[in-house]
Motif scaffolding. Structure first.
Motif, short mmCIF file in Angstrom:
data_model
loop_
_atom_site.label_atom_id
_atom_site.label_comp_id
_atom_site.label_asym_id
_atom_site.label_seq_id
_atom_site.Cartn_x
_atom_site.Cartn_y
_atom_site.Cartn_z
N GLU A 193 0.81 -1.22 0.00
CA GLU A 193 0.00 0.00 0.00
C GLU A 193 0.85 1.27 0.00
OE1 GLU A 193 -2.69 1.79 -0.05
OE2 GLU A 193 -4.09 0.20 -0.51
N GLN A 194 0.36 2.28 -0.76
CA GLN A 194 0.90 3.63 -0.62
C GLN A 194 0.20 4.38 0.51
OE1 GLN A 194 1.71 6.06 -4.17
NE2 GLN A 194 1.20 4.26 -5.40
N ASN A 195 -1.02 3.94 0.87
CA ASN A 195 -1.75 4.56 1.97
C ASN A 195 -1.17 4.02 3.28
OD1 ASN A 195 -3.65 5.41 3.91
ND2 ASN A 195 -5.32 5.33 2.43
N VAL A 196 -0.09 4.65 3.71
CA VAL A 196 0.70 4.12 4.82
C VAL A 196 -0.11 4.08 6.11
CG1 VAL A 196 2.75 4.55 6.24
CG2 VAL A 196 2.86 4.86 3.75
N ARG A 197 -0.85 5.12 6.40
CA ARG A 197 -1.61 5.16 7.66
C ARG A 197 -2.63 4.03 7.73
NH1 ARG A 197 -1.99 9.32 11.05
NH2 ARG A 197 -1.33 10.80 9.44
N GLN A 198 -3.42 3.87 6.69
CA GLN A 198 -4.45 2.83 6.69
C GLN A 198 -3.82 1.44 6.80
OE1 GLN A 198 -7.60 2.82 6.94
NE2 GLN A 198 -8.40 4.80 6.31
N ALA A 199 -2.75 1.21 6.05
CA ALA A 199 -2.13 -0.12 6.04
C ALA A 199 -1.55 -0.47 7.41
CB ALA A 199 -1.04 -0.18 4.97
N LEU A 200 -0.82 0.45 8.01
CA LEU A 200 -0.18 0.15 9.28
C LEU A 200 -1.18 0.08 10.43
CD1 LEU A 200 3.12 2.24 9.00
CD2 LEU A 200 2.78 -0.21 8.60
N LYS A 201 -2.33 0.74 10.28
CA LYS A 201 -3.36 0.67 11.32
C LYS A 201 -3.91 -0.74 11.47
CE LYS A 201 -6.71 3.60 11.64
NZ LYS A 201 -7.79 4.57 11.26
N ILE A 202 -3.98 -1.49 10.36
CA ILE A 202 -4.60 -2.81 10.43
C ILE A 202 -3.57 -3.95 10.44
CG2 ILE A 202 -6.66 -1.95 9.27
CD1 ILE A 202 -5.81 -3.55 6.81
N ALA A 203 -2.29 -3.63 10.22
CA ALA A 203 -1.26 -4.67 10.11
C ALA A 203 -0.65 -4.99 11.47
CB ALA A 203 -0.17 -4.23 9.14
N GLU A 222 4.19 0.28 16.02
CA GLU A 222 5.51 0.88 16.18
C GLU A 222 5.86 1.76 14.98
OE1 GLU A 222 7.64 -2.72 18.76
OE2 GLU A 222 7.81 -2.67 16.57
N LEU A 223 5.57 1.27 13.79
CA LEU A 223 5.93 2.04 12.60
C LEU A 223 5.07 3.29 12.46
CD1 LEU A 223 6.56 -0.79 9.99
CD2 LEU A 223 8.25 0.61 11.19
N LEU A 224 3.81 3.23 12.88
CA LEU A 224 2.96 4.42 12.83
C LEU A 224 3.52 5.55 13.67
CD1 LEU A 224 -0.75 3.16 12.93
CD2 LEU A 224 0.28 4.63 11.19
N GLY A 225 4.21 5.20 14.75
CA GLY A 225 4.76 6.22 15.63
C GLY A 225 6.23 6.52 15.39
N HIS A 226 6.83 5.87 14.39
CA HIS A 226 8.25 6.07 14.15
C HIS A 226 8.50 7.44 13.52
CE1 HIS A 226 12.33 5.46 12.66
NE2 HIS A 226 12.40 4.36 13.39
N LEU A 234 3.53 10.54 6.71
CA LEU A 234 2.32 10.92 7.41
C LEU A 234 2.24 12.40 7.72
CD1 LEU A 234 2.12 7.87 9.87
CD2 LEU A 234 1.03 8.14 7.64
N GLY A 235 3.10 13.19 7.11
CA GLY A 235 3.02 14.63 7.28
C GLY A 235 3.36 15.11 8.68
N GLY A 236 4.14 14.30 9.40
CA GLY A 236 4.48 14.65 10.78
C GLY A 236 5.78 15.37 10.92
#
Length: 236
Positions: A193-203, A222-226, A234-236
């Motif tokens: 997925e290119q939709n990183v947020r959606q993919a990592l939320k469910i993985a 872990e990756l969502l918060g890296h 994620l524009g952070g």
């Protein structure tokens, strides 16, 4: 946790260009593993190689301990590894039902109707359009059909290539809801997925691919918060 699929030192070339280099990954049985990254990172190339549709320059792929590195695509499918391709690749001049039944062609007619009901519970709109021509479906409905067709093959490992591509946000939510439901029923999934947020939320597990090489790995949380993922994706 038992590794269903192991990828060891995978390298894939396009001519003299190294598209994927030195990739090591493992997919645990019963889990969703996400492979994320920017466009052109080598994600889809990796899936095509796992399906036998692209040659591997180096490395090995093991499925439940069996070396499947050099198997042909139909042999890989026979072992239970089925891919939903990028761009859906449905047969637009055939009906929705014919597309779904095509997914089960290796199995014959046994229990096809029961399996269709499972697909309709996931995607009720497919039942409403069952006798319609697949080319008349919306983009989201075509993606549902592509996933449904793959499920009709009764896979043990489902490879999903960019299932949210080109879809409206509300449809993306529906697709990811279905992906979670499929996994909850026990199916192992490898999600690109290119939709990183959606993919990592469910993985449960995730890998980040950058310029053909693995940059990060860890749990989805872990990756969502890296910091690197937040900044780059994620524009952070």
């Amino acid at each position: 946790m038992t590794a269903m699929l192991e990828i060891r030192g995978l390298e894939i070339n396009y001519g003299h260009i190294e598209a994927v280099r030195g990739v090591d990954m493992s997919l645990d049985a019963g889990q969703i593993t996400a492979l994320v990254g920017a466009n052109g990172a080598g994600k889809s190339t990796t899936l095509l190689a796992l399906s036998g549709l692209l040659p591997k320059a180096k490395g090995a792929v093991l499925f439940e301990g069996e070396d499947i590195t050099r198997l042909a695509p139909h042999q890989i499918v026979a072992r239970g590894i089925v891919q939903v391709p990028e761009g859906r690749a449905i047969l637009t001049t055939m009906t929705v039902r014919e597309n779904l039944e095509l997914g089960a062609y290796r199995r014959g007619r046994a229990k096809v109707e029961d399996d269709l009901e499972y697909i309709f519970n996931l995607f009720p709109r497919l039942k409403e359009r069952l006798q319609g021509v697949a080319g008349n479906l919306s983009g989201g409905e075509q993606q549902m059909l592509a996933i449904g067709r793959a499920l009709m093959a009764k896979p043990r490992l489902l490879l999903l290539d960019e299932p949210s591509m080109g879809l409206a946000p509300i449809v993306v939510q529906e697709i990811f809801r279905a992906v979670r439901a499929i996994n909850a029923d026990g199916l192992t999934l490898f999600l690109v997925e290119q939709n990183v947020r959606q993919a990592l939320k469910i993985a449960q597990k995730g890998y980040v691919l950058e310029n053909g090489a693995l940059a990060l790995s860890g749990s989805g949380r872990e990756l969502l918060g890296h910091p690197r993922v937040l900044e780059a994706y994620l524009g952070g």
